[in-house]
Design a protein around this motif. Structure first.
Motif, PDB file in Angstrom:
ATOM      1  N   ARG A  49      20.767  39.812  22.201  1.00 43.05           N
ATOM      2  CA  ARG A  49      20.534  40.965  21.329  1.00 43.05           C
ATOM      3  C   ARG A  49      19.063  41.346  21.151  1.00 43.05           C
ATOM      4  O   ARG A  49      18.765  42.481  20.818  1.00 43.05           O
ATOM      5  CB  ARG A  49      21.155  40.721  19.952  1.00 43.05           C
ATOM      6  CG  ARG A  49      22.643  40.882  19.944  1.00 43.05           C
ATOM      7  CD  ARG A  49      23.000  42.350  20.013  1.00 43.05           C
ATOM      8  NE  ARG A  49      24.405  42.532  20.310  1.00 43.05           N
ATOM      9  CZ  ARG A  49      24.893  43.570  20.956  1.00 43.05           C
ATOM     10  NH1 ARG A  49      24.097  44.524  21.375  1.00 43.05           N
ATOM     11  NH2 ARG A  49      26.157  43.669  21.203  1.00 43.05           N
ATOM     12  N   LEU A  50      18.133  40.401  21.342  1.00 44.94           N
ATOM     13  CA  LEU A  50      16.716  40.680  21.121  1.00 44.94           C
ATOM     14  C   LEU A  50      15.903  40.354  22.365  1.00 44.94           C
ATOM     15  O   LEU A  50      16.230  39.417  23.101  1.00 44.94           O
ATOM     16  CB  LEU A  50      16.177  39.853  19.951  1.00 44.94           C
ATOM     17  CG  LEU A  50      16.818  40.082  18.587  1.00 44.94           C
ATOM     18  CD1 LEU A  50      16.250  39.102  17.567  1.00 44.94           C
ATOM     19  CD2 LEU A  50      16.615  41.514  18.119  1.00 44.94           C
ATOM     20  N   ALA A  51      14.856  41.133  22.575  1.00 42.39           N
ATOM     21  CA  ALA A  51      13.933  40.865  23.680  1.00 42.39           C
ATOM     22  C   ALA A  51      12.504  40.995  23.166  1.00 42.39           C
ATOM     23  O   ALA A  51      12.214  41.821  22.293  1.00 42.39           O
ATOM     24  CB  ALA A  51      14.158  41.830  24.843  1.00 42.39           C
ATOM     25  N   SER A  52      11.639  40.176  23.720  1.00 39.16           N
ATOM     26  CA  SER A  52      10.208  40.230  23.419  1.00 39.16           C
ATOM     27  C   SER A  52       9.483  40.553  24.720  1.00 39.16           C
ATOM     28  O   SER A  52       9.645  39.856  25.725  1.00 39.16           O
ATOM     29  CB  SER A  52       9.739  38.879  22.862  1.00 39.16           C
ATOM     30  OG  SER A  52       8.369  38.925  22.577  1.00 39.16           O
ATOM     31  N   LEU A  53       8.697  41.626  24.695  1.00 39.35           N
ATOM     32  CA  LEU A  53       8.029  42.128  25.889  1.00 39.35           C
ATOM     33  C   LEU A  53       6.529  42.205  25.626  1.00 39.35           C
ATOM     34  O   LEU A  53       6.095  42.307  24.482  1.00 39.35           O
ATOM     35  CB  LEU A  53       8.587  43.510  26.237  1.00 39.35           C
ATOM     36  CG  LEU A  53      10.119  43.560  26.301  1.00 39.35           C
ATOM     37  CD1 LEU A  53      10.631  44.947  26.006  1.00 39.35           C
ATOM     38  CD2 LEU A  53      10.610  43.052  27.622  1.00 39.35           C
ATOM     39  N   ARG A  54       5.751  42.170  26.705  1.00 40.95           N
ATOM     40  CA  ARG A  54       4.295  42.198  26.561  1.00 40.95           C
ATOM     41  C   ARG A  54       3.708  43.173  27.582  1.00 40.95           C
ATOM     42  O   ARG A  54       4.186  43.274  28.708  1.00 40.95           O
ATOM     43  CB  ARG A  54       3.747  40.791  26.791  1.00 40.95           C
ATOM     44  CG  ARG A  54       2.256  40.692  26.767  1.00 40.95           C
ATOM     45  CD  ARG A  54       1.702  39.286  26.879  1.00 40.95           C
ATOM     46  NE  ARG A  54       2.460  38.436  27.777  1.00 40.95           N
ATOM     47  CZ  ARG A  54       2.781  37.168  27.523  1.00 40.95           C
ATOM     48  NH1 ARG A  54       2.429  36.608  26.399  1.00 40.95           N
ATOM     49  NH2 ARG A  54       3.450  36.463  28.393  1.00 40.95           N
ATOM     50  N   GLY A  55       2.641  43.841  27.169  1.00 38.31           N
ATOM     51  CA  GLY A  55       1.948  44.747  28.074  1.00 38.31           C
ATOM     52  C   GLY A  55       0.443  44.574  27.978  1.00 38.31           C
ATOM     53  O   GLY A  55      -0.084  44.263  26.910  1.00 38.31           O
ATOM     54  N   VAL A  56      -0.228  44.765  29.107  1.00 36.75           N
ATOM     55  CA  VAL A  56      -1.689  44.742  29.160  1.00 36.75           C
ATOM     56  C   VAL A  56      -2.133  45.967  29.955  1.00 36.75           C
ATOM     57  O   VAL A  56      -1.652  46.190  31.069  1.00 36.75           O
ATOM     58  CB  VAL A  56      -2.218  43.451  29.841  1.00 36.75           C
ATOM     59  CG1 VAL A  56      -3.735  43.510  29.996  1.00 36.75           C
ATOM     60  CG2 VAL A  56      -1.798  42.207  29.063  1.00 36.75           C
ATOM     61  N   MET A  57      -3.036  46.753  29.366  1.00 42.98           N
ATOM     62  CA  MET A  57      -3.608  47.904  30.052  1.00 42.98           C
ATOM     63  C   MET A  57      -5.023  47.518  30.463  1.00 42.98           C
ATOM     64  O   MET A  57      -5.849  47.179  29.618  1.00 42.98           O
ATOM     65  CB  MET A  57      -3.639  49.123  29.127  1.00 42.98           C
ATOM     66  CG  MET A  57      -4.232  50.362  29.782  1.00 42.98           C
ATOM     67  SD  MET A  57      -4.267  51.791  28.654  1.00 42.98           S
ATOM     68  CE  MET A  57      -2.538  52.228  28.601  1.00 42.98           C
ATOM     69  N   ARG A  58      -5.280  47.549  31.782  1.00 47.80           N
ATOM     70  CA  ARG A  58      -6.601  47.144  32.285  1.00 47.80           C
ATOM     71  C   ARG A  58      -7.101  48.133  33.319  1.00 47.80           C
ATOM     72  O   ARG A  58      -6.330  48.888  33.893  1.00 47.80           O
ATOM     73  CB  ARG A  58      -6.558  45.733  32.860  1.00 47.80           C
ATOM     74  CG  ARG A  58      -5.745  45.584  34.121  1.00 47.80           C
ATOM     75  CD  ARG A  58      -5.829  44.173  34.736  1.00 47.80           C
ATOM     76  NE  ARG A  58      -5.229  43.160  33.909  1.00 47.80           N
ATOM     77  CZ  ARG A  58      -5.882  42.122  33.394  1.00 47.80           C
ATOM     78  NH1 ARG A  58      -7.165  41.950  33.624  1.00 47.80           N
ATOM     79  NH2 ARG A  58      -5.249  41.242  32.656  1.00 47.80           N
ATOM     80  N   ARG A  59      -8.411  48.096  33.533  1.00 49.64           N
ATOM     81  CA  ARG A  59      -9.017  48.948  34.553  1.00 49.64           C
ATOM     82  C   ARG A  59      -8.461  48.564  35.920  1.00 49.64           C
ATOM     83  O   ARG A  59      -8.379  47.385  36.255  1.00 49.64           O
ATOM     84  CB  ARG A  59     -10.538  48.777  34.545  1.00 49.64           C
ATOM     85  CG  ARG A  59     -11.268  49.712  35.513  1.00 49.64           C
ATOM     86  CD  ARG A  59     -12.782  49.487  35.536  1.00 49.64           C
ATOM     87  NE  ARG A  59     -13.391  49.435  34.225  1.00 49.64           N
ATOM     88  CZ  ARG A  59     -13.709  50.500  33.477  1.00 49.64           C
ATOM     89  NH1 ARG A  59     -13.457  51.714  33.936  1.00 49.64           N
ATOM     90  NH2 ARG A  59     -14.276  50.361  32.292  1.00 49.64           N
ATOM     91  N   ALA A  60      -8.076  49.558  36.701  1.00 47.83           N
ATOM     92  CA  ALA A  60      -7.613  49.306  38.067  1.00 47.83           C
ATOM     93  C   ALA A  60      -8.834  49.012  38.932  1.00 47.83           C
ATOM     94  O   ALA A  60      -9.832  49.728  38.865  1.00 47.83           O
ATOM     95  CB  ALA A  60      -6.847  50.512  38.602  1.00 47.83           C
ATOM     96  N   GLY A  61      -8.762  47.947  39.698  1.00 47.13           N
ATOM     97  CA  GLY A  61      -9.884  47.583  40.565  1.00 47.13           C
ATOM     98  C   GLY A  61     -11.077  47.092  39.772  1.00 47.13           C
ATOM     99  O   GLY A  61     -11.027  46.924  38.557  1.00 47.13           O
TER     100      GLY A  61
END
Length: 169
Positions: free
Chosen positions: A134-146
């Motif tokens: 029923r539950l999910a924990s997700l993570r994201g990272v936004m970084r410079r490409a290259g």
């Protein structure tokens, strides 16, 4: 390209088709969803269906209409990108009896570390930290490409599965 029913697709094919459909829908003259200025600029770069941490990486370039008055990617745009992108690891592993409808957000905690100027190309790296019934924990990272891969923002995203309970017949 003919539209395929994403409900019949699995894994990376499903992620690519869902993203393609969002882009195509944004081109319709009567579609005025505000995310239409963001999501068409996303490109799926890679996927990994490996459990327990499926991953999807997107590329995105900041355009002037994504910016705030200081010429940087607007914080609301960052949160919206994370909302969509961090859901995609669920699409990699979903099936009719497991996260088929991809759930709804319970929490979306975004930490802004530094500004992202217009013209910057970023990678949005997303992974499932934990996926339960029923539950999910997700993570994201936004970084410079290259280059240096400098991190601009991070995200923790909690989702609730809205799929109906399976029939007991």
């Amino acid at each position: 390209m003919a539209e395929r029913d994403p409900n019949l697709l699995r894994g990376a094919e499903r992620v690519h088709e869902l993203t393609r459909m969002v882009v195509e829908k944004s081109k319709l003259p009567d579609d005025h969803e505000w995310t239409n200025i963001l999501l068409p600029h996303l490109e799926v770069m890679s996927t990994s269906e490996t459990f327990p941490h499926p991953k999807v990486v997107f590329r995105f370039t900041v355009h002037p209409h994504h910016s705030n008055r200081l010429g940087n990617l607007h914080g609301g745009c960052i949160a919206t990108l994370f909302d969509y992108c961090t859901t995609m690891p669920l699409a990699l592993v979903s099936r009719p009896d497991f996260w088929h409808h991809l759930g709804v957000s319970r929490t979306l905690n975004t930490t802004y570390l530094r500004p992202v100027p217009i013209g910057t190309e970023v990678l949005i790296e997303c992974e499932a930290v934990q996926i339960g019934r029923r539950l999910a924990s997700l993570r994201g990272v936004m970084r410079r490409a290259g280059g240096d891969g400098e991190i601009f923002a991070t995200c923790e995203h909690g989702k609730y599965n809205t799929d109906p309970e399976p029939s007991k017949i």
